[in-house]
Design a protein around this motif. Structure first.
Motif, mmCIF file in Angstrom:
data_model
loop_
_atom_site.group_PDB
_atom_site.id
_atom_site.type_symbol
_atom_site.label_atom_id
_atom_site.label_comp_id
_atom_site.label_asym_id
_atom_site.label_seq_id
_atom_site.Cartn_x
_atom_site.Cartn_y
_atom_site.Cartn_z
ATOM 1 N N LEU D 58 6.051 10.712 6.034
ATOM 2 C CA LEU D 58 4.676 10.538 5.561
ATOM 3 C C LEU D 58 4.059 9.213 5.962
ATOM 4 N N ASN D 60 2.871 6.025 5.006
ATOM 5 C CA ASN D 60 2.740 5.528 3.635
ATOM 6 C C ASN D 60 2.168 6.602 2.728
ATOM 7 N N VAL D 61 2.404 6.413 1.440
ATOM 8 C CA VAL D 61 2.044 7.423 0.462
ATOM 9 C C VAL D 61 1.700 6.737 -0.858
ATOM 10 N N SER E 72 -1.589 10.984 0.962
ATOM 11 C CA SER E 72 -0.984 10.373 2.154
ATOM 12 C C SER E 72 -1.886 10.604 3.362
#
Lengths: 74, 74, 74, 74, 74, 74, 74
Positions: D58, D60-61, E72
């Motif tokens: 992903l 960043n999340v 995200s």
């Protein structure tokens, strides 16, 4: 229970028999002794019902408000 | 448990045996030592019940208020 | 855990081994390092249990308070 | 993660790899970049896991705090 | 998304494409137009996904924050 | 719906037709008459949909905010 | 129900017949007597419906706001 605000209706039901239905399907029937703004309830001479049957006699019982769906005269 | 507000009823039950039923079907039976406005509860000499059977003896136990449905005399 | 308020009981359990049970059936066993008014918890030397079995060793773990049902001595 | 309050433990984990488990069974593993008092979390270089398998990378999340059960070192 | 607080990360994602996953398994993919402290979100040019398939094109969509698990980059 | 904050987007949708999806799978389609910060909504000329079918015509309807997942143009 | 804020719409429905649908699938039909900002509701001459059938006549009933999905004219 015909007052201006919902809590007035609970106040008018003090010392009368009420049914308290919970989100988990349990019902408590007893005399309404007290309540607060969170709708925490204390019943006296209470019975626990489930699936249409009396399960237990509880004497008095404290019911946490956020687990309640409806309160009506018994 | 016949006072004016629900928390007065819990106060009157201090140091007495109570049953605390949770939303997940667990029940804790023990002596009520303390509680707060969130209905967080500490029991002493507590037993954990599930499905009508004693599962564990816990000594004392902290129960988070938002998981509780009812509290009644044991 | 015999103090006046529930959080006093958690305070008395600092640096002792506790079991923390979650709403999803998971249990974390470890040394209680810290907690706050939301009952967010940090355990040290923690193990994750599920269905009566140890699943993982976690070292330390932050547990979000609103997912907790009970905390008891291990 | 051995400080006085639970959020101190999260602060000590900044820029380290952590596992974040959600109520729905998903796990996110990545570098802890930031958090707030609601336990909203941002991870960097994050992977999504479900049922023991990596499902997605992903980058960043942002993870909403109220969906989190535990946070532990990865 | 590498700022000091989680909401800074959302701010950095404005006008970029993001994926928003909900507790009920739905995913919304679109351009992040706005958000607030409750993590209420507005996406533009949004698509609704479920079970790995696009279900609907929505144009813009308001997503209530308490139903969100993660956000995200898309 | 392209303003700075999510509630600005709802404001821009006043008197336009919107779809409101609930956590329980129900959808309400009607003209947005009013909303508040809890995302409580009133629709006019509303229809209730479930499983892709129109179930009822409701005239106007008050929808409690915490049961809503998304709001989008109809 | 065409006023500026959602609670104005409830106010306009006082003493009129409304349907109140709950998250658990129950519906209460009766005359709206009172409500508050939590959307706690009191109905008079109320009937309980489930699965399309009338289950009980309740006289008046207090409905806890957080269990409600929608309120519409009956």
């Amino acid at each position: 229970m015909e007052e201006l605000r919902p809590l007035d209706a609970l106040n008018a039901a003090r010392n009368k028999n009420v049914m308290v239905d919970l989100k988990n399907g349990y019902r408590y029937v007893g005399k309404l002794k007290s309540f607060d703004i969170h709708i925490n309830i204390v019943l006296d001479d209470a019975e626990e019902h489930y699936g249409g049957e009396i399960k237990r006699k509880l004497g008095n019982v404290f019911i946490r408000g956020d687990t309640i769906t409806i309160i009506s005269p018994a």
